[in-house]
Scaffold this active site. Sequence first.
Site, mmCIF file in Angstrom:
data_model
loop_
_atom_site.group_PDB
_atom_site.id
_atom_site.type_symbol
_atom_site.label_atom_id
_atom_site.label_comp_id
_atom_site.label_asym_id
_atom_site.label_seq_id
_atom_site.Cartn_x
_atom_site.Cartn_y
_atom_site.Cartn_z
ATOM 1 N N MET A 30 -36.100 1.619 -15.837
ATOM 2 C CA MET A 30 -35.990 0.391 -16.615
ATOM 3 C C MET A 30 -34.723 -0.374 -16.248
ATOM 4 O O MET A 30 -34.299 -1.285 -16.969
ATOM 5 C CB MET A 30 -36.017 0.696 -18.117
ATOM 6 C CG MET A 30 -37.371 1.224 -18.574
ATOM 7 S SD MET A 30 -37.737 0.953 -20.313
ATOM 8 C CE MET A 30 -36.381 1.811 -21.106
ATOM 9 N N GLU A 35 -25.463 6.563 -11.907
ATOM 10 C CA GLU A 35 -25.549 7.645 -10.920
ATOM 11 C C GLU A 35 -26.722 8.590 -11.186
ATOM 12 O O GLU A 35 -27.242 9.210 -10.263
ATOM 13 C CB GLU A 35 -24.231 8.438 -10.890
ATOM 14 C CG GLU A 35 -23.089 7.704 -10.219
ATOM 15 C CD GLU A 35 -23.407 7.346 -8.764
ATOM 16 O OE1 GLU A 35 -24.004 8.184 -8.061
ATOM 17 O OE2 GLU A 35 -23.058 6.233 -8.339
ATOM 18 N N HIS A 37 -29.754 7.648 -12.170
ATOM 19 C CA HIS A 37 -30.887 7.030 -11.486
ATOM 20 C C HIS A 37 -30.772 7.207 -9.972
ATOM 21 O O HIS A 37 -31.765 7.502 -9.291
ATOM 22 C CB HIS A 37 -30.943 5.528 -11.791
ATOM 23 C CG HIS A 37 -31.203 5.189 -13.212
ATOM 24 N ND1 HIS A 37 -30.235 4.653 -14.035
ATOM 25 C CD2 HIS A 37 -32.327 5.304 -13.980
ATOM 26 C CE1 HIS A 37 -30.746 4.428 -15.230
ATOM 27 N NE2 HIS A 37 -32.015 4.819 -15.227
ATOM 28 N N GLY A 149 -36.176 12.092 -14.256
ATOM 29 C CA GLY A 149 -35.036 12.890 -14.678
ATOM 30 C C GLY A 149 -35.403 13.852 -15.788
ATOM 31 O O GLY A 149 -36.279 13.572 -16.619
ATOM 32 N N GLN A 155 -40.568 13.372 -22.114
ATOM 33 C CA GLN A 155 -41.259 12.388 -21.280
ATOM 34 C C GLN A 155 -41.763 13.023 -19.986
ATOM 35 O O GLN A 155 -42.899 12.782 -19.565
ATOM 36 C CB GLN A 155 -40.321 11.228 -20.943
ATOM 37 C CG GLN A 155 -40.911 10.229 -19.960
ATOM 38 C CD GLN A 155 -39.959 9.094 -19.666
ATOM 39 O OE1 GLN A 155 -39.894 8.125 -20.411
ATOM 40 N NE2 GLN A 155 -39.196 9.207 -18.576
#
Length: 292
Positions: A30, A35, A37, A149, A155
């Site tokens: 998003m 770091e 990401h 992640g 999720q």
Amino acid sequence: MKTHTTVYGLRHAIARNRAQGQRICFVPTMGNLHEGHLSLVKEAKLRGECVVVSIFVNPLQFGAGEDLDCYPRTLAADKEKLFAEGTCYLFAPTVDEMYPGGTGPQSQLSVPDITETLCGASRPGHFTGVATVVTKLFNIVQPDVAIFGKKDFQQLQVIRKMVDDMCMPVEVVGVDTHRAEDGLALSSRNGFLSDDERAIAPRLHQILQEYREAIANGFDNYAELERHAIRDLSAAGFEPDYFNICDAATLRAVTAKTEDIVILVAARLGSTRLIDNVTLILAPHGDCRMLG
């Protein structure tokens, strides 16, 4: 790096890479990249020749009163970071491009059971929004590998179940949480913390570590541990949403068949909602090995 804002443009570009036999690796985000990401992008580069990153703030996964309008949008800075990492394509669609019929009544994908606890209980409809947009992105990109992640552990498990249930030809890879030096899990929402709150925030991970250590040392009254942890969080200045010790595969209560344990926490600090988790592997004789 080429930036595409339309489904047609991105599909046309990726088709050329696929025709050359390149492996397509996808990192959905998003934006407001940090770091954490970029560690996902680095992992994607290890797994394939063509790395695609999306930046899209998905309105379907935000509930009433949540921070959709104030969610940080830093596209120019994000582009610079992705270019430096050697990203092939950035997909940065508008809401109209992703939802041409609007965000009202439409086809949606919901993943049962695993979405009904933890963040799913606190944020009704959130994971339906996540599953719907990830399905749309997978259909657009058609990746061989998708990187997520582990900080958003629920999720990740939801996406894995969705891929299995829907027979999607995508390998889902989870990457360890990237942390600041004081242990705080990196998150775009950390920028909302005041200086005083930022000083308190690392206590979230410390409490997780303390209770993981207790389990590793043989304490297995999980309900009592959860109650004590909620008190510790409150005493530290957090407003706890949940602190749960779960079977990592099902996100339900630990049973005699559990092989991996995950301890998950969500708590507000001021106006900012923080999440984190740590894991343990249960050895055959009941010993534990700590991870994450």
